[in-house]
Design an enzyme around this catalytic site. Sequence first.
Site, PDB file in Angstrom:
ATOM      1  N   HIS A   7       0.843  -1.203   0.000  1.00 23.77           N
ATOM      2  CA  HIS A   7       0.000   0.000   0.000  1.00 23.77           C
ATOM      3  C   HIS A   7       0.876   1.250   0.000  1.00 23.77           C
ATOM      4  O   HIS A   7       1.775   1.387   0.839  1.00 23.77           O
ATOM      5  CB  HIS A   7      -0.907   0.034   1.234  1.00 23.77           C
ATOM      6  CG  HIS A   7      -1.964  -1.025   1.236  1.00 23.77           C
ATOM      7  ND1 HIS A   7      -3.255  -0.791   0.830  1.00 23.77           N
ATOM      8  CD2 HIS A   7      -1.911  -2.329   1.580  1.00 23.77           C
ATOM      9  CE1 HIS A   7      -3.963  -1.905   0.944  1.00 23.77           C
ATOM     10  NE2 HIS A   7      -3.166  -2.859   1.399  1.00 23.77           N
ATOM     11  N   ASP A   9       0.040   4.391   0.847  1.00 24.14           N
ATOM     12  CA  ASP A   9      -0.075   5.247   2.039  1.00 24.14           C
ATOM     13  C   ASP A   9       0.529   4.606   3.291  1.00 24.14           C
ATOM     14  O   ASP A   9       0.802   5.308   4.266  1.00 24.14           O
ATOM     15  CB  ASP A   9      -1.525   5.688   2.287  1.00 24.14           C
ATOM     16  CG  ASP A   9      -2.518   4.544   2.245  1.00 24.14           C
ATOM     17  OD1 ASP A   9      -2.089   3.384   2.136  1.00 24.14           O
ATOM     18  OD2 ASP A   9      -3.732   4.804   2.337  1.00 24.14           O
ATOM     19  N   GLY A 166      -9.747  -2.093   3.430  1.00 24.39           N
ATOM     20  CA  GLY A 166     -10.440  -1.518   4.583  1.00 24.39           C
ATOM     21  C   GLY A 166     -10.851  -2.598   5.575  1.00 24.39           C
ATOM     22  O   GLY A 166     -10.411  -3.743   5.471  1.00 24.39           O
ATOM     23  N   GLU A 196      -8.539 -11.913   6.089  1.00 23.83           N
ATOM     24  CA  GLU A 196      -7.354 -11.317   6.728  1.00 23.83           C
ATOM     25  C   GLU A 196      -7.536 -11.238   8.242  1.00 23.83           C
ATOM     26  O   GLU A 196      -6.603 -11.464   8.996  1.00 23.83           O
ATOM     27  CB  GLU A 196      -7.118  -9.899   6.175  1.00 23.83           C
ATOM     28  CG  GLU A 196      -6.001  -9.144   6.886  1.00 23.83           C
ATOM     29  CD  GLU A 196      -5.837  -7.708   6.389  1.00 23.83           C
ATOM     30  OE1 GLU A 196      -6.694  -7.242   5.634  1.00 23.83           O
ATOM     31  OE2 GLU A 196      -4.854  -7.078   6.781  1.00 23.83           O
ATOM     32  N   ASP A 277       2.745  -5.599   2.526  1.00 23.86           N
ATOM     33  CA  ASP A 277       1.488  -4.907   2.851  1.00 23.86           C
ATOM     34  C   ASP A 277       1.766  -3.411   3.064  1.00 23.86           C
ATOM     35  O   ASP A 277       1.316  -2.599   2.285  1.00 23.86           O
ATOM     36  CB  ASP A 277       0.836  -5.520   4.096  1.00 23.86           C
ATOM     37  CG  ASP A 277      -0.674  -5.351   4.113  1.00 23.86           C
ATOM     38  OD1 ASP A 277      -1.230  -4.956   3.081  1.00 23.86           O
ATOM     39  OD2 ASP A 277      -1.290  -5.611   5.163  1.00 23.86           O
TER      40      ASP A 277
HETATM   41 ZN   LIG Z   1      -3.433  -4.789   2.246  1.00 23.93          ZN
END
Ligand SMILES: [Zn+2]
Length: 319
Positions: A7, A9, A166, A196, A277
């Site tokens: 990701h 961010d 999310g 997850e 991640d």
């Molecule tokens: Zn992720």
Amino acid sequence: MIELHVHLDGSLRPATVMELADQQGILLPTCDLKVLTDEYLQVPDSCVDLVECLKRFDLPIKVLGTPEAIRRVTYELVEDLAAEGHEYAEIRFAPQYARFTGYSQQEFVEAARDGLKEALAKCPAMKASLILCCMRGDDNREENMETIRMTARHLDSGICATDLAGAESLFPTEMFADVFALAKKLDIPYTIHAGESAGRVSGPDSIRSALQMGAQRLGHGVLAIQDPTLVKELAARKIPLEVSYTSNVQTKAFPTAAEHSLRRLYEAGVHVTLNTDNRTVSNVNLKKEIIRVKQAFGFTDQDIAVMQQYAREAAFTRL
Ligand SMILES: [Zn+2]
């Protein structure tokens, strides 16, 4: 090295967060770079679950409020990955956050593509592509639809797929059936974060929903281990799992790190791949991740090569 799940961010350089805040007049909770990194950008050991870990994105999302910030951090992430020896990476972000500061998704997507293009021109040994994330929520259906349309418009031009990210325990995958029906109609490849974190939706149910919606890959998917029939199906269908061991340990996907399912899924023939991640939030990079899973599960170099080959085959871009 190949990585399919990182990701944007969650992977900002802490010094860049400080500079971007300064440029935009955003007040930071501290001027000390180390305190900022340790207490506001990285997940603490005491993190109880995914929902709490997601709070570490508040500050990054705040400083990424302009197209120029998006362009810069995309450039820097590709530069960082290239310096570490990545051959290919798929970098994901949610362009719908543009609305918080009055920009359009189009402006954010173009900025990320510009950053990507500039960095790749300077790092010819590396390839990279962007995945545009839809976000779980109950008030952003139109924004998610726009993300799908944006992906279709730019597919094969720096953008390779879409995703759903999310808090899956708060907003189950089934809520987004119409979003992925549109993705299917527009012939867009997609992965979905599923299986997850435990919550009011079971991991296997979340994975089944994602598969029913046509996901070609699964973000994490590690809770599939709770259902042997599902594990067999994933192996038989060669559905790639984008596993992020460090991140899963931090979000308490399993009661203890030793109970993580990576080794068992690999033994069962599931196409597991290794990913960070979030490099900053989880204080990890792919090299560290590989060392950790070797230490934790006794994987050999040959095993790691198999997982890298799974990643190569699962990439949304032809390598
Ligand atoms: Zn992720």
